[in-house]
Write a protein that holds these residues in place. Structure first.
Motif, PDB file in Angstrom:
ATOM      1  N   TYR A  57       0.875  -1.174   0.000  1.00 42.22           N
ATOM      2  CA  TYR A  57       0.000   0.000   0.000  1.00 42.22           C
ATOM      3  C   TYR A  57       0.908   1.219   0.000  1.00 42.22           C
ATOM      4  O   TYR A  57       2.106   1.123   0.314  1.00 42.22           O
ATOM      5  N   VAL A  58       0.365   2.360  -0.370  1.00 42.92           N
ATOM      6  CA  VAL A  58       1.133   3.600  -0.376  1.00 42.92           C
ATOM      7  C   VAL A  58       0.826   4.354   0.916  1.00 42.92           C
ATOM      8  O   VAL A  58      -0.337   4.668   1.200  1.00 42.92           O
ATOM      9  N   SER A  59       1.857   4.602   1.700  1.00 44.01           N
ATOM     10  CA  SER A  59       1.672   5.319   2.963  1.00 44.01           C
ATOM     11  C   SER A  59       1.236   6.754   2.685  1.00 44.01           C
ATOM     12  O   SER A  59       1.576   7.346   1.656  1.00 44.01           O
ATOM     13  N   VAL A  60       0.454   7.304   3.602  1.00 49.32           N
ATOM     14  CA  VAL A  60       0.021   8.693   3.493  1.00 49.32           C
ATOM     15  C   VAL A  60       0.347   9.417   4.797  1.00 49.32           C
ATOM     16  O   VAL A  60       0.372   8.807   5.869  1.00 49.32           O
ATOM     17  N   GLY A  61       0.597  10.719   4.685  1.00 49.68           N
ATOM     18  CA  GLY A  61       0.861  11.524   5.872  1.00 49.68           C
ATOM     19  C   GLY A  61       2.062  11.001   6.643  1.00 49.68           C
ATOM     20  O   GLY A  61       3.120  10.733   6.075  1.00 49.68           O
ATOM     21  N   ALA A  62       1.880  10.819   7.948  1.00 53.12           N
ATOM     22  CA  ALA A  62       2.977  10.388   8.814  1.00 53.12           C
ATOM     23  C   ALA A  62       3.001   8.880   9.032  1.00 53.12           C
ATOM     24  O   ALA A  62       3.694   8.387   9.919  1.00 53.12           O
ATOM     25  N   ARG A 106      -9.863  10.717  -3.270  1.00 56.51           N
ATOM     26  CA  ARG A 106     -10.503  11.018  -1.989  1.00 56.51           C
ATOM     27  C   ARG A 106     -11.793  10.207  -1.881  1.00 56.51           C
ATOM     28  O   ARG A 106     -12.620  10.217  -2.771  1.00 56.51           O
ATOM     29  N   HIS A 107     -11.927   9.512  -0.751  1.00 60.30           N
ATOM     30  CA  HIS A 107     -13.115   8.696  -0.501  1.00 60.30           C
ATOM     31  C   HIS A 107     -13.976   9.399   0.543  1.00 60.30           C
ATOM     32  O   HIS A 107     -13.650   9.400   1.723  1.00 60.30           O
ATOM     33  N   GLY A 108     -15.051  10.008   0.105  1.00 65.29           N
ATOM     34  CA  GLY A 108     -15.932  10.704   1.034  1.00 65.29           C
ATOM     35  C   GLY A 108     -15.169  11.778   1.788  1.00 65.29           C
ATOM     36  O   GLY A 108     -14.383  12.522   1.210  1.00 65.29           O
ATOM     37  N   GLY A 109     -15.395  11.851   3.080  1.00 60.01           N
ATOM     38  CA  GLY A 109     -14.718  12.870   3.879  1.00 60.01           C
ATOM     39  C   GLY A 109     -13.390  12.416   4.440  1.00 60.01           C
ATOM     40  O   GLY A 109     -12.770  13.121   5.223  1.00 60.01           O
ATOM     41  N   ARG A 110     -12.957  11.217   4.051  1.00 65.94           N
ATOM     42  CA  ARG A 110     -11.721  10.676   4.615  1.00 65.94           C
ATOM     43  C   ARG A 110     -10.494  11.205   3.887  1.00 65.94           C
ATOM     44  O   ARG A 110     -10.594  11.938   2.915  1.00 65.94           O
ATOM     45  N   MET A 111      -9.357  10.804   4.388  1.00 60.93           N
ATOM     46  CA  MET A 111      -8.110  11.289   3.798  1.00 60.93           C
ATOM     47  C   MET A 111      -7.946  10.815   2.359  1.00 60.93           C
ATOM     48  O   MET A 111      -8.541   9.816   1.945  1.00 60.93           O
ATOM     49  N   ARG A 148      -6.588   0.507  11.159  1.00 55.87           N
ATOM     50  CA  ARG A 148      -7.123   1.861  11.100  1.00 55.87           C
ATOM     51  C   ARG A 148      -8.620   1.920  11.396  1.00 55.87           C
ATOM     52  O   ARG A 148      -9.181   2.996  11.547  1.00 55.87           O
ATOM     53  N   GLY A 149      -9.276   0.761  11.447  1.00 58.06           N
ATOM     54  CA  GLY A 149     -10.671   0.734  11.857  1.00 58.06           C
ATOM     55  C   GLY A 149     -11.681   0.578  10.737  1.00 58.06           C
ATOM     56  O   GLY A 149     -12.873   0.483  10.990  1.00 58.06           O
TER      57      GLY A 149
END
Length: 206
Positions: A57-62, A106-111, A148-149
């Protein structure tokens, strides 16, 4: 599999929030240096060295960085599969052929996520991987992962089990994210190893 009564979702959410808050305090230099160390550690694993196909997977953010590892795998001639999130939170897969093969989605309001821009290979494609990298925010001494839930990788693990596929399951984390205990449920499956910038810890799957 060890299990102590019903899992408190509140505990999971609190833990997840604490770990993610700690990640968000990292500097870009911290993230980049850790990504380079993670790539070196992961590439040294026999399972990775012998893999023909790796689902990643491609990491995002931190998040613990994965791009250095993805590019190193490709340079070795390994087929790298990346997930694309479906509307029901399941995952389709596509091939990574370099950073220009990624689309920002972007998926909905998520990152925003980076997903493969090319041909979709179907959810079953993951069953042909020799190694599967699982995202997470922590792992405990039993090898149980706090995700991540979203539940997407629970589906991946169930699909692997249903297909009789037994790829090496690895999670990339920061050192402080290897903990004594995370809340677990009966269906949770342990990973084979956690890779951190300072080393590798293996677990025994039953």
């Amino acid at each position: 599999m060890p299990h102590q009564g019903p899992v408190d979702e509140h505990d999971k959410r609190t833990l997840r929030r604490d770990f993610l808050a700690a990640r968000n305090r990292l500097t870009p230099d911290d993230v980049r240096e850790s990504a380079d160390a993670l790539a070196r550690r992961a590439l040294g694993l026999p399972e990775v060295a012998g893999a023909r196909a790796v689902a990643a997977y491609v990491s995002v953010g931190a998040e613990p960085g994965t791009l250095a590892l993805l590019d190193a795998l490709r340079a070795r001639g390994v087929r790298v599969l990346l997930p694309a999130l479906l509307p029901d939170n399941d995952l389709d897969w596509g091939e990574y052929t370099g950073e220009d093969s990624l689309a920002r989605v972007r998926h909905g309001g998520r990152m925003e996520l980076f997903e493969p821009a090319g041909e979709r290979l179907g959810p079953e494609a993951v069953t042909r991987a020799d190694v599967v990298l699982l995202p997470g925010v922590a792992v405990d001494g039993r090898g149980l992962r706090l995700g991540r839930g979203g539940g997407s990788y629970d589906r991946v693990l169930a699909r692997l089990a249903a297909a009789g596929a037994r790829p090496a399951l690895l999670v990339l984390l920061y050192d402080r994210e290897v903990v004594a205990h995370v809340p677990a449920e009966p269906h949770d499956r342990p990973v084979d190893a956690v890779v951190t910038p300072s080393g590798v810890r293996r677990f025994h799957r039953h």
